[in-house]
Design a protein around this motif. Structure first.
Motif, short mmCIF file in Angstrom:
data_model
loop_
_atom_site.label_atom_id
_atom_site.label_comp_id
_atom_site.label_asym_id
_atom_site.label_seq_id
_atom_site.Cartn_x
_atom_site.Cartn_y
_atom_site.Cartn_z
N GLN A 26 -6.96 -34.20 75.52
CA GLN A 26 -5.61 -33.57 76.30
C GLN A 26 -5.89 -33.00 77.39
O GLN A 26 -5.33 -33.13 78.52
CB GLN A 26 -4.80 -32.55 75.08
N GLN A 43 2.51 -44.84 78.26
CA GLN A 43 1.38 -44.64 77.29
C GLN A 43 1.48 -45.59 75.90
O GLN A 43 2.50 -45.48 75.27
CB GLN A 43 1.61 -43.02 76.73
N PRO A 47 1.16 -41.13 69.24
CA PRO A 47 2.07 -40.27 69.69
C PRO A 47 1.56 -38.88 69.56
O PRO A 47 2.40 -37.81 70.07
CB PRO A 47 3.39 -40.80 68.64
N ASP A 50 -0.13 -36.07 73.84
CA ASP A 50 1.01 -36.48 74.86
C ASP A 50 0.14 -36.61 76.27
O ASP A 50 -0.11 -35.64 76.96
CB ASP A 50 1.78 -35.17 75.11
N ARG A 53 1.69 -35.73 79.85
CA ARG A 53 2.24 -34.47 80.08
C ARG A 53 2.38 -33.77 81.28
O ARG A 53 3.24 -33.14 81.80
CB ARG A 53 1.87 -33.37 78.75
N LEU A 62 6.72 -43.78 75.92
CA LEU A 62 5.87 -43.99 74.85
C LEU A 62 6.02 -45.34 74.37
O LEU A 62 7.01 -45.70 73.71
CB LEU A 62 5.96 -42.71 74.04
N ALA A 93 9.00 -40.00 71.52
CA ALA A 93 8.14 -39.60 72.98
C ALA A 93 8.82 -37.93 72.93
O ALA A 93 9.71 -37.56 72.55
CB ALA A 93 8.68 -40.19 73.88
N PRO A 94 7.99 -37.39 73.70
CA PRO A 94 8.60 -36.17 73.97
C PRO A 94 9.97 -35.63 74.86
O PRO A 94 10.33 -37.05 75.24
CB PRO A 94 7.59 -35.53 75.00
N ARG A 97 11.66 -38.36 77.81
CA ARG A 97 11.05 -39.70 77.74
C ARG A 97 11.85 -40.79 76.88
O ARG A 97 11.94 -40.23 75.81
CB ARG A 97 9.64 -39.33 77.79
N THR A 99 11.10 -43.90 74.22
CA THR A 99 10.14 -44.59 73.02
C THR A 99 10.76 -46.12 72.98
O THR A 99 12.08 -46.36 72.75
CB THR A 99 10.40 -43.88 71.81
#
Length: 277
Positions: A26, A43, A47, A50, A53, A62, A93-94, A97, A99
């Motif tokens: 990370q 990405q 998952p 991140d 980020r 993602l 995804a965060p 974002r 998925t």
């Protein structure tokens, strides 16, 4: 795909060894992706990390493998099998974002449409890593960047994973064999990528407890200086190069230089002699 025992990724990432590895990854990804610009970034897989980020692109996604979500569950030695995730499972995804569930070997994106692709350990969980690299090359734009994170087979962690073929108790959560750094470099060069940089990290021995990992913290600085290529993790950054590509702009036409004209040599009249002399 191998039918050997596979360690579950989510469970492993919560272990001391998994937190140690993901923490280093990370930190490295945050530093690298913050300086990559464009419009679209992806990405592929993992998952729990991140990878985008700190990236500032407007469209970040993602991409999760639908086959792994609906296939047989992963198993941990000595534990009950975990249930398989449904396609619309809890992995998302965060915030901010999207998925995308698809087959990683057949990405649903147009050719030359993505500026950045990050593959954290994705090659170690696919049955055809070379085909996955070809898909990444297809969707990347010219001068697009590819980041690959993987376990280094030329390390103490790789040696322990190799020994697991005999004992049947793997230490790392990889479905396929680990890919050597030198082999990966050959693959990406064959696909037209130019290797920009390589980074190794995680030099502590493959230990399962936080106590023993902490005792070998001194090996981080020593390994980075004395045996850098033997880190447990490598991160490769490559740029897609397209032969024959030129920057389009205003064409400046140069006027041909004129050849110098020939001129007769000037002759000076000879002085007349005085007849009276």
């Amino acid at each position: 795909m191998s039918d050997r025992t596979i360690i579950d990724w989510p469970a492993w990432t919560e272990s001391p060894a998994g937190k140690y590895v993901l923490g280093w990854e990370q930190e490295q990804l945050d530093r690298v992706v913050s300086n990559i610009f464009g419009y679209h970034a992806l990405q592929l897989g993992l998952p729990q990390l991140d990878a985008l980020r700190e990236n500032r692109m407007s469209c970040r996604g993602l991409v999760l493998d639908a086959a792994s979500a609906t296939s047989a569950p992963y198993t941990v030695p000595g534990a009950e099998p975990l249930p398989a995730l449904p396609r619309s499972g809890a992995l998302h995804a965060p915030a901010g974002r999207s998925t995308v569930w698809c087959d990683h070997l057949d990405l649903p994106f147009e050719a030359q449409s993505v500026d950045l692709i990050v593959m954290p350990h994705t090659l170690e969980f696919t049955s055809n890593p070379h085909r996955l690299l070809r898909e990444a090359e297809r969707v990347l734009m010219p001068e697009g960047q590819l980041l690959i994170v993987g376990f280094n087979s030329l390390s103490l962690w790789g040696a322990r994973q190799s020994a697991a073929k005999v004992t049947g108790h793997p230490f790392l959560p990889a479905r396929e064999d680990l890919i050597a750094f030198t082999r990966l470099k050959d693959w990406i060069k064959l696909l037209g990528f130019e290797l920009e940089r390589g980074r190794f990290g995680c030099y502590r021995p493959p230990l399962a407890t936080e106590k023993w990992l902490g005792r070998y913290a001194f090996m981080e600085a020593a390994g980075d200086r004395w045996w850098p290529i033997f880190g447990a993790i490598y991160m490769v950054s490559a740029i897609k190069r397209v032969r024959g590509m030129r920057l389009v702009g205003k064409v400046k036409v140069k006027k041909p230089a004129l050849a110098a004209s020939l001129a007769p040599a000037a002759t000076t009249p000879s002085p007349t002699r005085n007849k009276d002399s």
